[in-house]
Write an enzyme that holds these catalytic residues in place. Sequence first.
Site, PDB file in Angstrom:
ATOM      1  N   ARG A   1       0.719  -1.096  -0.095  1.00 25.78           N
ATOM      2  CA  ARG A   1      -0.035   0.118   0.047  1.00 25.78           C
ATOM      3  C   ARG A   1       0.965   1.261  -0.009  1.00 25.78           C
ATOM      4  NH1 ARG A   1      -4.161  -0.573   4.891  1.00 25.78           N
ATOM      5  NH2 ARG A   1      -4.748   1.413   4.088  1.00 25.78           N
ATOM      6  N   HIS A  34      -5.989   7.627  12.587  1.00 22.32           N
ATOM      7  CA  HIS A  34      -5.490   6.149  12.529  1.00 22.32           C
ATOM      8  C   HIS A  34      -3.934   5.977  12.139  1.00 22.32           C
ATOM      9  CE1 HIS A  34     -10.053   4.654  12.121  1.00 22.32           C
ATOM     10  NE2 HIS A  34      -9.785   4.978  13.443  1.00 22.32           N
ATOM     11  N   CYS A  36      15.985   0.653  13.806  1.00 23.69           N
ATOM     12  CA  CYS A  36      15.399   1.900  14.276  1.00 23.69           C
ATOM     13  C   CYS A  36      16.456   2.994  13.785  1.00 23.69           C
ATOM     14  CB  CYS A  36      14.985   1.965  15.539  1.00 23.69           C
ATOM     15  SG  CYS A  36      14.476   3.680  16.176  1.00 23.69           S
ATOM     16  N   THR A  72     -16.973   7.958   4.819  1.00 18.19           N
ATOM     17  CA  THR A  72     -16.878   7.151   5.655  1.00 18.19           C
ATOM     18  C   THR A  72     -18.101   6.432   5.890  1.00 18.19           C
ATOM     19  OG1 THR A  72     -16.080   6.546   8.139  1.00 18.19           O
ATOM     20  CG2 THR A  72     -17.181   8.664   7.762  1.00 18.19           C
TER      21      THR A  72
HETATM   22  C1  BJW Z   1     -17.447   7.329  -1.391  1.00 21.02           C
HETATM   23  C2  BJW Z   1     -16.831   7.193  -2.356  1.00 21.02           C
HETATM   24  C3  BJW Z   1     -16.582   8.507  -3.249  1.00 21.02           C
HETATM   25  C4  BJW Z   1     -16.836   5.219  -1.647  1.00 21.02           C
HETATM   26  N1  BJW Z   1     -16.997   9.542  -2.762  1.00 21.02           N
HETATM   27  N2  BJW Z   1     -17.898   8.462  -0.744  1.00 21.02           N
HETATM   28  C5  BJW Z   1     -16.456  -5.419  18.904  1.00 21.02           C
HETATM   29  C6  BJW Z   1     -15.195  -6.217  18.992  1.00 21.02           C
HETATM   30  C7  BJW Z   1     -13.987  -5.802  18.958  1.00 21.02           C
HETATM   31  C8  BJW Z   1     -13.604  -4.330  18.793  1.00 21.02           C
HETATM   32  C9  BJW Z   1     -14.766  -3.567  18.729  1.00 21.02           C
HETATM   33  C10 BJW Z   1     -16.033  -4.092  19.009  1.00 21.02           C
HETATM   34  N3  BJW Z   1     -16.764  -3.050  19.121  1.00 21.02           N
HETATM   35  C11 BJW Z   1     -16.006  -1.934  18.640  1.00 21.02           C
HETATM   36  C12 BJW Z   1     -14.984  -2.080  18.748  1.00 21.02           C
HETATM   37  C13 BJW Z   1     -13.803  -1.040  18.541  1.00 21.02           C
HETATM   38  C14 BJW Z   1     -13.392  -1.249  17.105  1.00 21.02           C
HETATM   39  C15 BJW Z   1     -14.290  -1.248  16.090  1.00 21.02           C
HETATM   40  O1  BJW Z   1     -14.981  -0.141  15.787  1.00 21.02           O
HETATM   41  N4  BJW Z   1     -14.675  -2.496  15.486  1.00 21.02           N
HETATM   42  C16 BJW Z   1     -15.836  -2.353  14.402  1.00 21.02           C
HETATM   43  C17 BJW Z   1     -15.335  -2.954  13.330  1.00 21.02           C
HETATM   44  C18 BJW Z   1     -16.890  -3.250  15.212  1.00 21.02           C
HETATM   45  N5  BJW Z   1     -12.444  -0.160  17.006  1.00 21.02           N
HETATM   46  C19 BJW Z   1     -11.132  -0.034  17.359  1.00 21.02           C
HETATM   47  O2  BJW Z   1     -10.421  -0.974  17.699  1.00 21.02           O
HETATM   48  C20 BJW Z   1     -10.495   1.339  17.355  1.00 21.02           C
HETATM   49  N6  BJW Z   1      -9.869   1.853  18.490  1.00 21.02           N
HETATM   50  C21 BJW Z   1     -10.486   1.425  19.625  1.00 21.02           C
HETATM   51  O3  BJW Z   1     -11.807   1.490  19.836  1.00 21.02           O
HETATM   52  O4  BJW Z   1      -9.776   2.014  20.913  1.00 21.02           O
HETATM   53  C22 BJW Z   1     -10.761   2.198  22.192  1.00 21.02           C
HETATM   54  C23 BJW Z   1     -11.155   3.350  22.554  1.00 21.02           C
HETATM   55  C24 BJW Z   1     -10.908   4.382  21.714  1.00 21.02           C
HETATM   56  C25 BJW Z   1     -11.511   5.832  21.968  1.00 21.02           C
HETATM   57  C26 BJW Z   1     -12.275   5.938  23.066  1.00 21.02           C
HETATM   58  C27 BJW Z   1     -12.517   5.006  24.028  1.00 21.02           C
HETATM   59  C28 BJW Z   1     -11.714   3.648  23.611  1.00 21.02           C
HETATM   60  C29 BJW Z   1      -9.188   1.206  16.398  1.00 21.02           C
HETATM   61  C30 BJW Z   1      -9.849   1.266  15.134  1.00 21.02           C
HETATM   62  C31 BJW Z   1      -8.593   1.073  14.116  1.00 21.02           C
HETATM   63  C32 BJW Z   1      -9.206   1.095  12.577  1.00 21.02           C
HETATM   64  N7  BJW Z   1      -8.113   0.678  11.543  1.00 21.02           N
HETATM   65  C33 BJW Z   1      -8.421   0.563  10.226  1.00 21.02           C
HETATM   66  C34 BJW Z   1      -7.189  -0.036   9.726  1.00 21.02           C
HETATM   67  C35 BJW Z   1      -5.515   0.483  10.031  1.00 21.02           C
HETATM   68  C36 BJW Z   1      -5.180   1.723   9.233  1.00 21.02           C
HETATM   69  C37 BJW Z   1      -5.263   1.229   7.449  1.00 21.02           C
HETATM   70  O5  BJW Z   1      -4.571  -0.042   7.402  1.00 21.02           O
HETATM   71  O6  BJW Z   1      -5.534   1.784   6.564  1.00 21.02           O
HETATM   72  O7  BJW Z   1      -8.354   1.966   9.775  1.00 21.02           O
HETATM   73  S1  BJW Z   1      -9.922  -0.263   9.704  1.00 21.02           S
HETATM   74  C38 BJW Z   1     -10.120   0.840   8.514  1.00 21.02           C
HETATM   75  O8  BJW Z   1     -11.594   1.200   8.869  1.00 21.02           O
HETATM   76  C39 BJW Z   1      -9.243   1.763   8.597  1.00 21.02           C
HETATM   77  C40 BJW Z   1     -10.205   3.175   8.442  1.00 21.02           C
HETATM   78  O9  BJW Z   1      -9.633   4.043   8.797  1.00 21.02           O
HETATM   79  C41 BJW Z   1     -11.382   2.553   9.100  1.00 21.02           C
HETATM   80  C42 BJW Z   1     -12.757   3.361   8.630  1.00 21.02           C
HETATM   81  O10 BJW Z   1     -13.122   2.931   7.382  1.00 21.02           O
HETATM   82  P1  BJW Z   1     -13.754   4.116   6.386  1.00 21.02           P
HETATM   83  O11 BJW Z   1     -12.837   5.139   6.192  1.00 21.02           O
HETATM   84  O12 BJW Z   1     -15.109   4.271   6.892  1.00 21.02           O
HETATM   85  O13 BJW Z   1     -13.895   3.214   4.925  1.00 21.02           O
HETATM   86  P2  BJW Z   1     -15.151   2.329   4.463  1.00 21.02           P
HETATM   87  O14 BJW Z   1     -14.604   1.395   3.331  1.00 21.02           O
HETATM   88  O15 BJW Z   1     -15.658   1.591   5.783  1.00 21.02           O
HETATM   89  O16 BJW Z   1     -16.078   3.320   3.871  1.00 21.02           O
HETATM   90  C43 BJW Z   1     -15.962   4.241   2.910  1.00 21.02           C
HETATM   91  C44 BJW Z   1     -17.289   4.907   2.636  1.00 21.02           C
HETATM   92  O17 BJW Z   1     -16.833   5.690   1.424  1.00 21.02           O
HETATM   93  C45 BJW Z   1     -18.453   4.203   2.174  1.00 21.02           C
HETATM   94  O18 BJW Z   1     -19.656   4.551   3.000  1.00 21.02           O
HETATM   95  C46 BJW Z   1     -18.728   4.529   0.697  1.00 21.02           C
HETATM   96  O19 BJW Z   1     -19.889   4.290   0.196  1.00 21.02           O
HETATM   97  C47 BJW Z   1     -17.914   5.764   0.468  1.00 21.02           C
HETATM   98  N8  BJW Z   1     -17.388   6.051  -0.754  1.00 21.02           N
HETATM   99  N9  BJW Z   1     -16.554   5.729  -2.729  1.00 21.02           N
HETATM  100  C48 BJW Z   1     -17.832   9.525  -1.570  1.00 21.02           C
HETATM  101  N10 BJW Z   1     -16.047   8.510  -4.676  1.00 21.02           N
END
Ligand code: BJW
Length: 245
Positions: free
Chosen positions: A68, A120, A147, A188
């Site tokens: 990537r 992130h 490092c 998102t």
């Molecule tokens: C367009 C378009 C165009 C397309 N024009 N629009 C149950 C079990 C275990 C864990 C959990 C749980 N419930 C909740 C959790 C927590 C977990 C979580 O949320 N899990 C869920 C999946 C259930 N979250 C975490 O673990 C986070 N940490 C955390 O919660 O810490 C505790 C805490 C925090 C704060 C306060 C208190 C406590 C960490 C999350 C880390 C996410 N990491 C990733 C990957 C790493 C980076 C990478 O490799 O890139 O980050 S996952 C991935 O998803 C990436 C993204 O940033 C993230 C969000 O995705 P995004 O950007 O929304 O993309 P898509 O594909 O989902 O959506 C794209 C949208 O665009 C769509 O709607 C399309 O329609 C649209 N679109 N073309 C306009 N042209």
Amino acid sequence: MTGYHQAMKIAKDANIVILTGAGISKESGLSTFRDADGIWATVRIEDVATPEAFARDPDRVHDFYNERRAGLLDSKIQPNAAHEALARLEAAWGGSVMLVTQNIDNLHERAGSKNLVHMHGEMLKGWCQACGLVCEWVEAMDINSVCPHCGVTGHMRVHVVWFGEMPFEMNRIYAALAGCGLFISIGTSGNVYPASGFVSEVRHNSSCRAVELNLEPSEGAQLFDDARHGPATEIVPGFVAELLS
Ligand code: BJW
């Protein structure tokens, strides 16, 4: 394009917080995660985006990000009209504009955004697990990477937030959400916490308006006051032009 037609009544000095996700970079040539052609359709989260995956098979995780990172560095990948519109908004708006991105690409800064939080992390940075150094990193990384600060081998990882890890700068983000008059969520799906909860946070402030700009309604679409649905390169410049008019 469908949705929102009603003019928004936003004070010209209101503070704005913008959340962006993978959809804003899609038209620059980067993949989203949860769309049918997205990253999670080809690899499992459990294999590449958790600390457990990295501990179990660091080569696999390094390879995933090396590929990537090389893709992002391709000269074909450029900021698009949506990134550029947000930079224009920050430069011209009367109040503060904080841009919080979930994206680990560098397209917002290349478009000119300054007040930017990478909640992130950043794909073009490395993070030493031995000494804590965070530094620019554009080369491929592997288990033999050293490092540049402490000289320890085998403790470098990409500076991104995996599932189960705490996103960066959360105190700063929540403080900005508490003081904003307009919250804009762009590209998102609203599947990943804590970013998916930001719209609920701003609901505590009755004078804050929340607007969704996305290809389609997100998971939390009902929590927004207004929405515009369509490609980011069309709806974001249009919305910014309205705010600045
Ligand atoms: C367009 C378009 C165009 C397309 N024009 N629009 C149950 C079990 C275990 C864990 C959990 C749980 N419930 C909740 C959790 C927590 C977990 C979580 O949320 N899990 C869920 C999946 C259930 N979250 C975490 O673990 C986070 N940490 C955390 O919660 O810490 C505790 C805490 C925090 C704060 C306060 C208190 C406590 C960490 C999350 C880390 C996410 N990491 C990733 C990957 C790493 C980076 C990478 O490799 O890139 O980050 S996952 C991935 O998803 C990436 C993204 O940033 C993230 C969000 O995705 P995004 O950007 O929304 O993309 P898509 O594909 O989902 O959506 C794209 C949208 O665009 C769509 O709607 C399309 O329609 C649209 N679109 N073309 C306009 N042209």
